[in-house]
Design a protein around this motif. Structure first.
Motif, mmCIF file in Angstrom:
data_model
loop_
_atom_site.group_PDB
_atom_site.id
_atom_site.type_symbol
_atom_site.label_atom_id
_atom_site.label_comp_id
_atom_site.label_asym_id
_atom_site.label_seq_id
_atom_site.Cartn_x
_atom_site.Cartn_y
_atom_site.Cartn_z
ATOM 1 N N GLN A 21 0.569 1.177 -14.436
ATOM 2 C CA GLN A 21 2.177 0.517 -14.497
ATOM 3 C C GLN A 21 2.315 -0.710 -13.374
ATOM 4 N N LYS A 22 1.764 -0.373 -12.400
ATOM 5 C CA LYS A 22 1.886 -1.458 -11.269
ATOM 6 C C LYS A 22 1.283 -2.756 -11.752
ATOM 7 N N SER A 23 -0.094 -2.549 -12.364
ATOM 8 C CA SER A 23 -0.744 -3.875 -12.732
ATOM 9 C C SER A 23 0.080 -4.663 -13.748
ATOM 10 N N GLU A 24 0.722 -3.887 -14.582
ATOM 11 C CA GLU A 24 1.459 -4.536 -15.755
ATOM 12 C C GLU A 24 2.651 -5.314 -15.124
ATOM 13 N N LEU A 25 3.403 -4.663 -14.334
ATOM 14 C CA LEU A 25 4.398 -5.195 -13.453
ATOM 15 C C LEU A 25 4.230 -6.467 -12.686
ATOM 16 N N SER A 26 2.945 -6.279 -11.970
ATOM 17 C CA SER A 26 2.514 -7.617 -11.161
ATOM 18 C C SER A 26 2.066 -8.600 -12.286
ATOM 19 N N ARG A 27 1.640 -8.290 -13.163
ATOM 20 C CA ARG A 27 1.335 -9.633 -14.207
ATOM 21 C C ARG A 27 2.625 -10.056 -14.737
ATOM 22 N N ARG A 28 3.598 -9.333 -14.908
ATOM 23 C CA ARG A 28 4.795 -9.803 -15.599
ATOM 24 C C ARG A 28 5.620 -10.704 -14.548
ATOM 25 N N TYR A 29 5.538 -10.250 -13.041
ATOM 26 C CA TYR A 29 6.140 -10.983 -11.785
ATOM 27 C C TYR A 29 5.326 -12.247 -11.640
ATOM 28 N N ALA A 30 3.885 -12.001 -11.965
ATOM 29 C CA ALA A 30 3.316 -13.636 -11.643
ATOM 30 C C ALA A 30 3.849 -14.413 -12.675
ATOM 31 N N GLY A 31 3.874 -14.011 -13.937
ATOM 32 C CA GLY A 31 4.322 -14.862 -14.968
ATOM 33 C C GLY A 31 5.752 -15.625 -14.841
ATOM 34 N N ALA A 32 6.838 -14.542 -14.169
ATOM 35 C CA ALA A 32 8.004 -14.935 -13.527
ATOM 36 C C ALA A 32 7.804 -16.111 -12.819
ATOM 37 N N ILE A 33 6.968 -15.751 -11.825
ATOM 38 C CA ILE A 33 6.853 -16.821 -10.506
ATOM 39 C C ILE A 33 6.268 -17.948 -11.169
ATOM 40 N N SER A 34 5.524 -18.128 -11.991
ATOM 41 C CA SER A 34 5.033 -19.360 -12.390
ATOM 42 C C SER A 34 6.005 -20.129 -13.211
ATOM 43 N N HIS A 35 6.859 -19.244 -14.029
ATOM 44 C CA HIS A 35 7.785 -19.807 -14.853
ATOM 45 C C HIS A 35 9.030 -20.778 -13.906
ATOM 46 N N PHE A 36 9.218 -19.601 -12.797
ATOM 47 C CA PHE A 36 10.192 -20.312 -11.668
ATOM 48 C C PHE A 36 9.882 -21.738 -11.181
ATOM 49 N N THR B 52 12.270 -7.347 -12.811
ATOM 50 C CA THR B 52 10.736 -7.125 -12.584
ATOM 51 C C THR B 52 10.373 -6.818 -11.173
ATOM 52 N N MET B 53 11.152 -7.519 -10.273
ATOM 53 C CA MET B 53 11.061 -7.187 -8.885
ATOM 54 C C MET B 53 11.562 -5.707 -8.564
ATOM 55 N N ASN B 54 12.436 -5.494 -9.224
ATOM 56 C CA ASN B 54 13.212 -4.108 -8.899
ATOM 57 C C ASN B 54 12.323 -2.953 -9.506
ATOM 58 N N ALA B 55 11.760 -3.129 -10.790
ATOM 59 C CA ALA B 55 11.049 -2.149 -11.280
ATOM 60 C C ALA B 55 9.492 -2.050 -10.642
ATOM 61 N N LEU B 56 9.093 -3.202 -10.208
ATOM 62 C CA LEU B 56 7.746 -3.298 -9.199
ATOM 63 C C LEU B 56 8.134 -2.382 -7.814
ATOM 64 N N LEU B 57 9.226 -2.686 -7.426
ATOM 65 C CA LEU B 57 9.356 -2.284 -6.194
ATOM 66 C C LEU B 57 9.523 -0.710 -6.185
ATOM 67 N N ALA B 58 10.239 -0.140 -7.226
ATOM 68 C CA ALA B 58 10.343 1.217 -7.405
ATOM 69 C C ALA B 58 8.954 1.866 -7.716
ATOM 70 N N VAL B 59 8.095 1.197 -8.482
ATOM 71 C CA VAL B 59 6.680 1.771 -8.318
ATOM 72 C C VAL B 59 5.936 1.750 -7.273
ATOM 73 N N ILE B 60 6.086 0.727 -6.413
ATOM 74 C CA ILE B 60 5.456 0.626 -5.168
ATOM 75 C C ILE B 60 5.836 1.587 -4.041
ATOM 76 N N GLU B 61 7.346 1.872 -3.969
ATOM 77 C CA GLU B 61 7.935 2.793 -3.215
ATOM 78 C C GLU B 61 7.397 4.418 -3.717
ATOM 79 N N ARG B 62 7.446 4.584 -4.701
ATOM 80 C CA ARG B 62 6.818 5.929 -5.428
ATOM 81 C C ARG B 62 5.424 5.890 -4.948
ATOM 82 N N GLU B 63 4.636 5.051 -5.075
ATOM 83 C CA GLU B 63 3.167 4.954 -4.383
ATOM 84 C C GLU B 63 3.030 5.267 -3.093
ATOM 85 N N THR B 64 3.936 4.452 -2.330
ATOM 86 C CA THR B 64 3.769 4.827 -0.912
ATOM 87 C C THR B 64 4.068 6.223 -0.423
ATOM 88 N N GLU B 65 5.307 6.756 -0.933
ATOM 89 C CA GLU B 65 5.781 8.234 -0.878
ATOM 90 C C GLU B 65 4.319 9.049 -1.207
#
Length: 163
Positions: free
Chosen positions: A62-77, A33-46
């Motif tokens: 896409q960034k919002s969906e990945l951010s939601r998944r990341y927040a869920g993973a952090i909560s589970h962690f 999830t972090m890698n996918a979010l990083l790819a989107v963020i880096e593309r947005e920055t470019e």
């Protein structure tokens, strides 16, 4: 008042991990999830750096969906952290290193977005000031200085937020 589709599709609360295999699965999911979010963020920055704001904005969903998944993973962690600290400390170290990289790239993205926002705000304010200056009558005070326009004569400009 109706609930939004996202609120209706709240993800279920997952129980804390209890086995090393579950811990590995959680860590791998977080890394993916972090890698996918990083790819989107880096593309947005470019795109924003290149002045392609519209294309950058298209990545928002896409960034919002990945951010939601990341927040869920952090909560589970967080619910699983006690077990992982005892059983899989090497996973915690790897996640921490990856998260530090994630944070640095996110900071660059936020800086680029803030700069683009400040520049665009400056342009809009400049256009507004010029439009106001041209719309106001040019008068002078008793000592020969240009008079400032009265506040009640200022006319706001409208800006469409949709590109």
């Amino acid at each position: 008042m109706t609930a939004t589709p996202q609120a209706q599709q709240a993800s279920p609360v997952l129980p804390p991990v209890a086995t090393p295999a579950d811990a590995r699965k959680l860590a791998d999911g977080m890394l993916d999830t972090m890698n996918a979010l990083l790819a989107v963020i880096e593309r947005e920055t470019e795109l924003v750096r290149a002045g392609k704001i519209r294309e950058g904005m298209a990545l928002g969903k896409q960034k919002s969906e990945l951010s939601r998944r990341y927040a869920g993973a952090i909560s589970h962690f967080k619910r699983s952290q006690a077990y992982m600290t005892q059983s899989t400390p090497e996973l915690l170290t790897a996640l921490q290193r990856h998260h530090d990289t994630f944070r640095a790239i996110l900071q660059v993205n936020l800086t680029v977005l803030a700069t683009a926002h400040a520049v665009s705000e400056g342009i809009v304010r400049g256009v507004s000031a010029e439009a106001q200056r041209r719309a106001m009558p040019q008068t002078y005070t008793a000592n020969g200085q240009r008079s400032a326009p009265p506040r009640q004569h200022t006319i706001p400009i409208a800006v469409s937020r949709s590109l």
